[in-house]
Scaffold this motif. Structure first.
Motif, PDB file in Angstrom:
ATOM      1  N   THR A   1      11.682   3.856  -4.103  1.00 24.41           N
ATOM      2  CA  THR A   1      11.119   3.592  -5.437  1.00 24.41           C
ATOM      3  C   THR A   1      10.526   4.858  -6.044  1.00 24.41           C
ATOM      4  O   THR A   1      10.246   4.913  -7.235  1.00 24.41           O
ATOM      5  CB  THR A   1      10.015   2.511  -5.410  1.00 24.41           C
ATOM      6  N   TYR A   2      10.311   5.867  -5.187  1.00 23.91           N
ATOM      7  CA  TYR A   2       9.754   7.132  -5.693  1.00 23.91           C
ATOM      8  C   TYR A   2      10.563   7.644  -6.876  1.00 23.91           C
ATOM      9  O   TYR A   2      10.015   8.057  -7.896  1.00 23.91           O
ATOM     10  CB  TYR A   2       9.740   8.179  -4.573  1.00 23.91           C
ATOM     11  N   GLU A   3      11.883   7.607  -6.712  1.00 29.99           N
ATOM     12  CA  GLU A   3      12.732   8.203  -7.741  1.00 29.99           C
ATOM     13  C   GLU A   3      12.528   7.519  -9.101  1.00 29.99           C
ATOM     14  O   GLU A   3      12.376   8.189 -10.121  1.00 29.99           O
ATOM     15  CB  GLU A   3      14.186   8.107  -7.299  1.00 29.99           C
TER      16      GLU A   3
ATOM     17  N   ASP B   1      13.697  -0.836   7.608  1.00 33.00           N
ATOM     18  CA  ASP B   1      14.434  -0.719   6.339  1.00 33.00           C
ATOM     19  C   ASP B   1      13.547  -1.043   5.144  1.00 33.00           C
ATOM     20  O   ASP B   1      13.739  -0.522   4.053  1.00 33.00           O
ATOM     21  CB  ASP B   1      15.634  -1.670   6.326  1.00 33.00           C
ATOM     22  N   GLN B   2      12.571  -1.916   5.369  1.00 30.26           N
ATOM     23  CA  GLN B   2      11.646  -2.267   4.269  1.00 30.26           C
ATOM     24  C   GLN B   2      10.926  -1.017   3.754  1.00 30.26           C
ATOM     25  O   GLN B   2      10.751  -0.837   2.563  1.00 30.26           O
ATOM     26  CB  GLN B   2      10.583  -3.248   4.777  1.00 30.26           C
ATOM     27  N   LEU B   3      10.506  -0.193   4.711  1.00 28.53           N
ATOM     28  CA  LEU B   3       9.821   1.046   4.321  1.00 28.53           C
ATOM     29  C   LEU B   3      10.757   1.964   3.552  1.00 28.53           C
ATOM     30  O   LEU B   3      10.371   2.566   2.547  1.00 28.53           O
ATOM     31  CB  LEU B   3       9.341   1.781   5.577  1.00 28.53           C
ATOM     32  N   ALA B   4      11.979   2.041   4.052  1.00 27.35           N
ATOM     33  CA  ALA B   4      12.956   2.919   3.398  1.00 27.35           C
ATOM     34  C   ALA B   4      13.186   2.460   1.953  1.00 27.35           C
ATOM     35  O   ALA B   4      13.322   3.288   1.047  1.00 27.35           O
ATOM     36  CB  ALA B   4      14.267   2.917   4.186  1.00 27.35           C
TER      37      ALA B   4
ATOM     38  N   TRP C   1       0.837  -1.205   0.000  1.00 33.13           N
ATOM     39  CA  TRP C   1       0.000   0.000   0.000  1.00 33.13           C
ATOM     40  C   TRP C   1       0.871   1.254   0.000  1.00 33.13           C
ATOM     41  O   TRP C   1       0.666   2.168  -0.805  1.00 33.13           O
ATOM     42  CB  TRP C   1      -0.926  -0.012   1.220  1.00 33.13           C
ATOM     43  N   PHE C   2       1.856   1.279   0.890  1.00 32.88           N
ATOM     44  CA  PHE C   2       2.739   2.444   0.927  1.00 32.88           C
ATOM     45  C   PHE C   2       3.393   2.634  -0.446  1.00 32.88           C
ATOM     46  O   PHE C   2       3.492   3.762  -0.950  1.00 32.88           O
ATOM     47  CB  PHE C   2       3.795   2.297   2.035  1.00 32.88           C
ATOM     48  N   GLY C   3       3.790   1.529  -1.069  1.00 31.05           N
ATOM     49  CA  GLY C   3       4.379   1.613  -2.409  1.00 31.05           C
ATOM     50  C   GLY C   3       3.421   2.252  -3.399  1.00 31.05           C
ATOM     51  O   GLY C   3       3.823   3.023  -4.274  1.00 31.05           O
ATOM     52  N   GLU C   4       2.142   1.945  -3.240  1.00 35.71           N
ATOM     53  CA  GLU C   4       1.187   2.530  -4.179  1.00 35.71           C
ATOM     54  C   GLU C   4       0.943   4.007  -3.886  1.00 35.71           C
ATOM     55  O   GLU C   4       0.742   4.794  -4.807  1.00 35.71           O
ATOM     56  CB  GLU C   4      -0.126   1.729  -4.160  1.00 35.71           C
ATOM     57  N   VAL C   5       0.969   4.373  -2.610  1.00 35.29           N
ATOM     58  CA  VAL C   5       0.849   5.809  -2.287  1.00 35.29           C
ATOM     59  C   VAL C   5       2.040   6.554  -2.888  1.00 35.29           C
ATOM     60  O   VAL C   5       1.890   7.648  -3.466  1.00 35.29           O
ATOM     61  CB  VAL C   5       0.771   6.035  -0.756  1.00 35.29           C
ATOM     62  N   VAL C   6       3.223   5.946  -2.785  1.00 36.02           N
ATOM     63  CA  VAL C   6       4.424   6.552  -3.367  1.00 36.02           C
ATOM     64  C   VAL C   6       4.213   6.749  -4.872  1.00 36.02           C
ATOM     65  O   VAL C   6       4.443   7.829  -5.417  1.00 36.02           O
ATOM     66  CB  VAL C   6       5.663   5.650  -3.110  1.00 36.02           C
ATOM     67  N   GLU C   7       3.722   5.707  -5.525  1.00 34.64           N
ATOM     68  CA  GLU C   7       3.556   5.794  -6.977  1.00 34.64           C
ATOM     69  C   GLU C   7       2.485   6.823  -7.363  1.00 34.64           C
ATOM     70  O   GLU C   7       2.668   7.620  -8.273  1.00 34.64           O
ATOM     71  CB  GLU C   7       3.214   4.419  -7.563  1.00 34.64           C
ATOM     72  N   ARG C   8       1.375   6.792  -6.640  1.00 34.28           N
ATOM     73  CA  ARG C   8       0.307   7.759  -6.970  1.00 34.28           C
ATOM     74  C   ARG C   8       0.771   9.191  -6.769  1.00 34.28           C
ATOM     75  O   ARG C   8       0.394  10.095  -7.513  1.00 34.28           O
ATOM     76  CB  ARG C   8      -0.920   7.514  -6.084  1.00 34.28           C
ATOM     77  N   THR C   9       1.584   9.389  -5.726  1.00 29.88           N
ATOM     78  CA  THR C   9       2.086  10.740  -5.469  1.00 29.88           C
ATOM     79  C   THR C   9       3.000  11.184  -6.609  1.00 29.88           C
ATOM     80  O   THR C   9       2.925  12.330  -7.070  1.00 29.88           O
ATOM     81  CB  THR C   9       2.817  10.787  -4.113  1.00 29.88           C
TER      82      THR C   9
END
Ligand code: AMP
Ligand code: MG
Length: 519
Positions: free
Chosen positions: A342-344, A334-337, A242-250
């Motif tokens: 992946t944002y970049e 670290d998983q979150l980090a 989910w956090f990964g998808e928030v990152v991508e949507r942002t």
């Protein structure tokens, strides 16, 4: 089947699921342990409907508003199935932890189920004090309400993810504002926008629970958000996904802002939607001249933290705040980090694809990245009008080679005469671009179609909003209505009267270029 707002079929899953302060007490205060506080709108003198979004209303399955509906939209009527509340959230403002903030003047009436079964929260912005109003009045002025109403709808029609606006209501009350923060407060007409989104949860909603160490609430809010708004995500690592998808949507949202030249102006973490929507329209602007360091927010000077060209970095910074808030849900942070990083990749992949669309390239080839950088450099140097420049680029003759031909072609987009050095820079990048465009494997017709889709011809410039607001304050709505139409078709060759660079008088005029947060 269409229904009236007053037909009283609101739902309230959020308030049913989470602890809230049910006292209805509107005294400003800290509200630990709860995610919202009950807040009834404060009635207004004389609600008058100024605008209504027919398209959005059709999507929501709403009838044109009758008198009872207008009373709802003005905060004068609350029907039994509504459970009006103000959301409690916190946030980082201008890079600093600001603690509890919350909806100080937005009151959510409840959830509305559209005919397609999608659910929308309906929120009245400017409906009076809540527990989170701190020292302010909970009201909004007409000028800021017109801006949010038109701009959020404009962004929708541009195809940018955004909250939406259903109605604009004049309250018949006066509101005091010190617009320039110079000790000269004045009365202004008050207004209320009814805005809608599947959810108004922000990064700051999660930051608040972490800061208060309310880990059960945090866990429940994350799970609820995933189940309700990201239902395709499941499994043991669903929070990470989910956090990964928030990152991508942002990242998607930011690249869309860059495509159309939008500057938000107040990218505090309490103004970052967890659904990746553009939210909380304040001192925003479109770019007129292409100046990456332009910030429309007078409060953002001199640092220019929220300038146009900073937005991608700030989004990353804001996402790092969200990731910090989620740390208690992980044994290994670290998983979150890793996911944050992946944002970049998302950002650059989306950015390159977006630029290829703007420039009409059939695909992104390795060497195109250099061309994108060159465009960025030359546009920043000569600062043409961004929107008009790209429109002219669509119709660029691919055989125009000389500096004078090229400068003449882009003349209508220029705010200043080009120096000979600038003329050469422009010629250089355009000549290289012509070669690249000719190397496309698709037809020139396809290229133009792609470019027309990627580059808006009409943008809702601040000076147009300013003029429409001045007229409305005098009781005239001609320009307002015209803008309301123009925003619906931003890629079409229509409304030629708006196809020109910002006029000289508007460059320094308050409200046309820069704005304060006072609204
Ligand atoms: P903004 O920068 O507009 O997102 O607002 C930051 C915070 O100030 C939010 O918590 C708002 O609800 C609150 N706020 C802004 N204007 C008012 C107002 N007129 N009355 C009450 N709260 C306000
Ligand atoms: Mg806000």
């Amino acid at each position: 089947m269409k229904q009236h707002l007053s037909s009283d079929v609101f739902q309230y899953d959020f308030t049913n699921t989470f602890p809230g302060d049910q006292s209805g007490n509107l005294t400003p205060r800290q509200t630990p342990g709860v995610l919202y506080s009950k807040a009834l709108p404060t009635p207004v003198n004389e609600p008058k409907l100024l605008a209504w979004s027919d398209d959005l209303a059709a999507e929501l399955g709403l009838e044109k508003p009758n008198e009872a509906d207008v009373n709802i939209l003005g905060g004068n009527l609350v029907t039994p199935s509504m459970q009006p509340y103000a959301l409690c959230y916190a946030g980082h403002q201008f890079g600093n932890w600001a603690g509890q903030l919350g909806d100080g003047r937005a009151i959510c009436l409840g959830e509305w189920e559209a005919p397609d079964k999608n659910k929308w929260e309906l929120q009245l912005k400017g409906a009076g004090r809540t527990a989170y109003s701190r020292r302010a009045d909970g009201r909004a002025v007409l000028r800021s309400s017109v801006r949010e109403y038109l701009m959020s709808e404009a962004m929708h029609y541009l195809g940018v993810p955004t909250t939406r606006a259903l109605s604009l209501v004049a309250t018949g009350d006066q509101v005091v504002r010190d617009m320039f923060y110079d000790g000269r407060p004045a009365y202004e007409p008050g207004a209320i926008v009814c805005r809608t989104a599947p959810s108004f949860l922000r990064f700051g909603s999660f930051e608040m629970l972490r800061a208060r160490n309310e880990i059960d609430n945090l866990t429940n809010l994350v799970n609820w958000t995933i189940d309700r708004y990201y239902p395709h995500i499941s499994g043991d690592d669903k929070v990470l996904k989910w956090f990964g998808e928030v990152v991508e949507r942002t990242a998607t949202m930011i690249v869309e802002w860059l495509r159309v030249g939008f500057v938000h102006g107040v990218m505090n973490t309490d103004n970052m939607s967890v659904l990746g929507l553009t939210i909380d329209y304040g001192p925003f602007s479109f770019l007129d001249n292409y100046a990456p360091d332009f910030t429309p927010n007078t409060t953002d000077l001199p640092g220019r933290r929220y300038a146009f060209g900073q937005q991608a970095n700030i989004a990353y910074w804001n996402l790092s705040c969200l990731s910090n808030a989620l740390v208690p849900l992980f044994s290994d942070a670290d998983q979150l980090a890793e996911v944050l990083k992946t944002y970049e990749d998302h950002y650059w992949a989306k950015y390159y694809a977006m630029m290829a669309g703007k420039l009409g390239l059939d695909q992104v080839r390795d060497e195109d990245v250099y061309l994108f950088q060159e465009f960025e450099k030359v546009l920043s140097a000569i600062q043409p009008d961004m929107t008009i420049f790209y429109q002219l680029l669509i119709e660029l003759p691919l055989d125009a080679k000389s500096e004078s031909d090229i400068t003449a072609h882009f003349q209508d987009s220029l705010y200043d005469e080009l120096t000979s050095d600038q003329g050469m820079q422009l010629q250089g990048v355009i000549n290289r671009y012509q070669i690249r465009r000719k190397a496309n494997t698709c037809t020139e017709d396809d290229v133009q179609t792609l470019m027309r889709r990627s580059n808006p011809r009409f943008i809702l410039r601040n000076y147009l909003l300013h003029q429409a607001i001045e007229e409305l304050e005098k009781g005239k709505n001609e320009l307002f209505l015209k803008l309301q139409e123009a925003i619906k078709d931003p890629y079409a060759k229509r409304f030629d009267e708006f196809f020109e660079i910002r006029p000289g008088w508007a460059a320094e005029q308050a409200g046309c270029s820069m704005l304060s947060c006072s609204s």
